[in-house]
Write a protein that holds these residues in place. Sequence first.
Motif, PDB file in Angstrom:
ATOM      1  N   GLN A  31     -14.868  10.008  -0.986  1.00  0.00           N
ATOM      2  CA  GLN A  31     -13.746  10.673  -0.939  1.00  0.00           C
ATOM      3  C   GLN A  31     -12.279  10.175  -1.268  1.00  0.00           C
ATOM      4  OE1 GLN A  31     -13.323  13.549   2.917  1.00  0.00           O
ATOM      5  NE2 GLN A  31     -15.562  13.283   2.974  1.00  0.00           N
ATOM      6  N   PHE A  32     -12.278   8.976  -0.501  1.00  0.00           N
ATOM      7  CA  PHE A  32     -11.178   8.145  -0.889  1.00  0.00           C
ATOM      8  C   PHE A  32     -11.292   7.662  -2.199  1.00  0.00           C
ATOM      9  CE2 PHE A  32     -11.252   6.225   3.971  1.00  0.00           C
ATOM     10  CZ  PHE A  32     -10.658   7.517   4.324  1.00  0.00           C
ATOM     11  N   ALA A  33     -12.121   7.380  -2.991  1.00  0.00           N
ATOM     12  CA  ALA A  33     -12.123   6.976  -4.254  1.00  0.00           C
ATOM     13  C   ALA A  33     -11.785   7.985  -5.265  1.00  0.00           C
ATOM     14  CB  ALA A  33     -13.784   6.579  -4.635  1.00  0.00           C
ATOM     15  N   GLN A  34     -11.792   9.386  -4.631  1.00  0.00           N
ATOM     16  CA  GLN A  34     -11.236  10.420  -5.552  1.00  0.00           C
ATOM     17  C   GLN A  34      -9.891  10.984  -5.383  1.00  0.00           C
ATOM     18  OE1 GLN A  34     -14.196  13.538  -4.867  1.00  0.00           O
ATOM     19  NE2 GLN A  34     -15.992  12.275  -5.913  1.00  0.00           N
ATOM     20  N   GLY A  35      -9.121  10.076  -4.242  1.00  0.00           N
ATOM     21  CA  GLY A  35      -7.949  10.395  -3.949  1.00  0.00           C
ATOM     22  C   GLY A  35      -7.636  11.134  -2.708  1.00  0.00           C
ATOM     23  N   LEU A  59     -13.562  -1.264  -3.711  1.00  0.00           N
ATOM     24  CA  LEU A  59     -14.307  -1.962  -4.708  1.00  0.00           C
ATOM     25  C   LEU A  59     -14.713  -1.086  -6.161  1.00  0.00           C
ATOM     26  CD1 LEU A  59     -17.125  -3.232  -2.380  1.00  0.00           C
ATOM     27  CD2 LEU A  59     -15.035  -4.550  -3.243  1.00  0.00           C
ATOM     28  N   ASP A  60     -14.299   0.091  -5.858  1.00  0.00           N
ATOM     29  CA  ASP A  60     -14.694   0.863  -7.250  1.00  0.00           C
ATOM     30  C   ASP A  60     -13.050   0.769  -8.135  1.00  0.00           C
ATOM     31  OD1 ASP A  60     -16.974   1.919  -6.564  1.00  0.00           O
ATOM     32  OD2 ASP A  60     -16.254   3.527  -5.452  1.00  0.00           O
ATOM     33  N   ARG A  61     -12.167   0.102  -7.517  1.00  0.00           N
ATOM     34  CA  ARG A  61     -10.835   0.101  -8.121  1.00  0.00           C
ATOM     35  C   ARG A  61     -10.378  -1.339  -8.580  1.00  0.00           C
ATOM     36  NH1 ARG A  61      -6.501   4.332  -5.232  1.00  0.00           N
ATOM     37  NH2 ARG A  61      -8.149   6.115  -5.519  1.00  0.00           N
ATOM     38  N   CYS A  62     -10.942  -2.481  -7.944  1.00  0.00           N
ATOM     39  CA  CYS A  62     -10.460  -3.737  -8.090  1.00  0.00           C
ATOM     40  C   CYS A  62     -10.479  -4.279  -9.396  1.00  0.00           C
ATOM     41  CB  CYS A  62     -11.340  -4.621  -7.250  1.00  0.00           C
ATOM     42  SG  CYS A  62     -13.114  -4.727  -7.386  1.00  0.00           S
ATOM     43  N   ALA A  63      -9.337  -5.083  -9.810  1.00  0.00           N
ATOM     44  CA  ALA A  63      -9.586  -5.631 -10.985  1.00  0.00           C
ATOM     45  C   ALA A  63     -10.604  -6.878 -10.938  1.00  0.00           C
ATOM     46  CB  ALA A  63      -7.894  -6.369 -11.349  1.00  0.00           C
ATOM     47  N   LEU A  93     -13.821   0.573   6.986  1.00  0.00           N
ATOM     48  CA  LEU A  93     -14.745   0.153   6.153  1.00  0.00           C
ATOM     49  C   LEU A  93     -15.033   1.125   4.827  1.00  0.00           C
ATOM     50  CD1 LEU A  93     -17.265  -1.587   5.672  1.00  0.00           C
ATOM     51  CD2 LEU A  93     -18.665  -0.124   6.868  1.00  0.00           C
ATOM     52  N   ALA A  94     -14.567   2.368   4.950  1.00  0.00           N
ATOM     53  CA  ALA A  94     -14.592   3.423   4.004  1.00  0.00           C
ATOM     54  C   ALA A  94     -13.354   3.190   2.902  1.00  0.00           C
ATOM     55  CB  ALA A  94     -14.348   4.758   4.401  1.00  0.00           C
ATOM     56  N   PHE A  95     -12.314   2.440   3.440  1.00  0.00           N
ATOM     57  CA  PHE A  95     -11.158   2.046   2.530  1.00  0.00           C
ATOM     58  C   PHE A  95     -11.811   0.845   1.717  1.00  0.00           C
ATOM     59  CE2 PHE A  95      -8.011   4.689   5.070  1.00  0.00           C
ATOM     60  CZ  PHE A  95      -7.786   5.409   3.853  1.00  0.00           C
ATOM     61  N   MET A 136      -6.829  11.247  -7.559  1.00  0.00           N
ATOM     62  CA  MET A 136      -6.515   9.780  -8.049  1.00  0.00           C
ATOM     63  C   MET A 136      -5.079   9.580  -7.317  1.00  0.00           C
ATOM     64  SD  MET A 136      -5.907   8.133 -11.898  1.00  0.00           S
ATOM     65  CE  MET A 136      -7.660   8.511 -12.481  1.00  0.00           C
ATOM     66  N   ALA A 137      -4.974   8.684  -6.983  1.00  0.00           N
ATOM     67  CA  ALA A 137      -3.428   8.201  -6.416  1.00  0.00           C
ATOM     68  C   ALA A 137      -2.709   8.444  -7.108  1.00  0.00           C
ATOM     69  CB  ALA A 137      -3.606   6.966  -5.437  1.00  0.00           C
ATOM     70  N   LYS A 138      -1.360   8.665  -7.081  1.00  0.00           N
ATOM     71  CA  LYS A 138      -0.267   8.591  -7.988  1.00  0.00           C
ATOM     72  C   LYS A 138       0.510   7.296  -7.722  1.00  0.00           C
ATOM     73  CE  LYS A 138       0.587  13.684  -7.740  1.00  0.00           C
ATOM     74  NZ  LYS A 138       1.686  14.687  -7.415  1.00  0.00           N
ATOM     75  N   SER A 139       0.746   6.682  -9.002  1.00  0.00           N
ATOM     76  CA  SER A 139       1.627   5.498  -8.933  1.00  0.00           C
ATOM     77  C   SER A 139       2.963   5.790  -8.675  1.00  0.00           C
ATOM     78  CB  SER A 139       1.206   4.659 -10.259  1.00  0.00           C
ATOM     79  OG  SER A 139      -0.082   4.280 -10.358  1.00  0.00           O
ATOM     80  N   GLY A 140       3.926   4.923  -8.014  1.00  0.00           N
ATOM     81  CA  GLY A 140       5.223   4.946  -7.867  1.00  0.00           C
ATOM     82  C   GLY A 140       5.770   4.737  -9.241  1.00  0.00           C
TER      83      GLY A 140
END
Length: 264
Positions: free
Chosen positions: A258-262, A222-226, A215-217, A1-5
């Motif tokens: 892989q991107f969805a998992q960070g 889409l898995d994270r969008c509000a 395209l992967a990004f 998971m990406a870290k928030s600033g």
Amino acid sequence: MAKSGIGSMRVLLLGATIASLVAGSASAFDIQSGVTKESGPFDLFKFGFKAYKNGQKEDAIEAYRYAAEKGHTGSRWALANMYAYGDGVTKDDFEAFKIYNEIAAQGIEPGSEDTGFFINALLSLAGYYRRGIPGTPVKPDLSQARQLYFQVASTFGVAEAQFQLAKMMLSGEGGGASIQQAKKWLNQARRNGHAGAMAIFGNVLFQEGQIVRGLAFMTAALDRCAAKDCSWMQQLQEQAFSVAGEEDRRGAVALSQQFAQGAD
């Protein structure tokens, strides 16, 4: 998971910050507690916060006003938001703008507990300068908006500011267009968990010829969008997906996981 600033988390957790400030002293909210306009700014703020949570917004506004007059930043911020959204008071963007501007002009010391309020005020001002406030002296000023987004993006690492700054750079709003600089800020914002930045970053890569990665990004975003943003992100992804080859599509779907998992 990406870290928030750090700055981003401060903005997102303003509600939690307020709650923590008043925790352990709920008696100050009691209508019988003796809180009056002569009370200290923090007691007035706590009373206003409790009144707001209980739906007593007129009492909240009055308490926030008295606390704001005594220099309480959190009360100024809360009052500005109520005007900005017409929450318990007639919507008045110019009044909100003036209060946000007071917070911005006041500045903050490093490590101040008011940092989140300050950041939010700068972001709100940037939005007002970007679109202007009809019927008031606040006219669209894209250069000022871009400068404010840059300040928040660079000083506090706030993902939303990085995203908005990148969009202005892509379109040349408020200054020269720069795809490379925009990519830098989009990349930082998406690393900080901003789904919209991930989608546009992917689209830029796609347009540059990095078909699978771009395209992967877009797919991972889409898995994270509000909910309010999913529609335009999906449209962006579907347009790219429709022109990609079958092999590129399969590769992008696999990489998006892989991107969805960070992972990068």
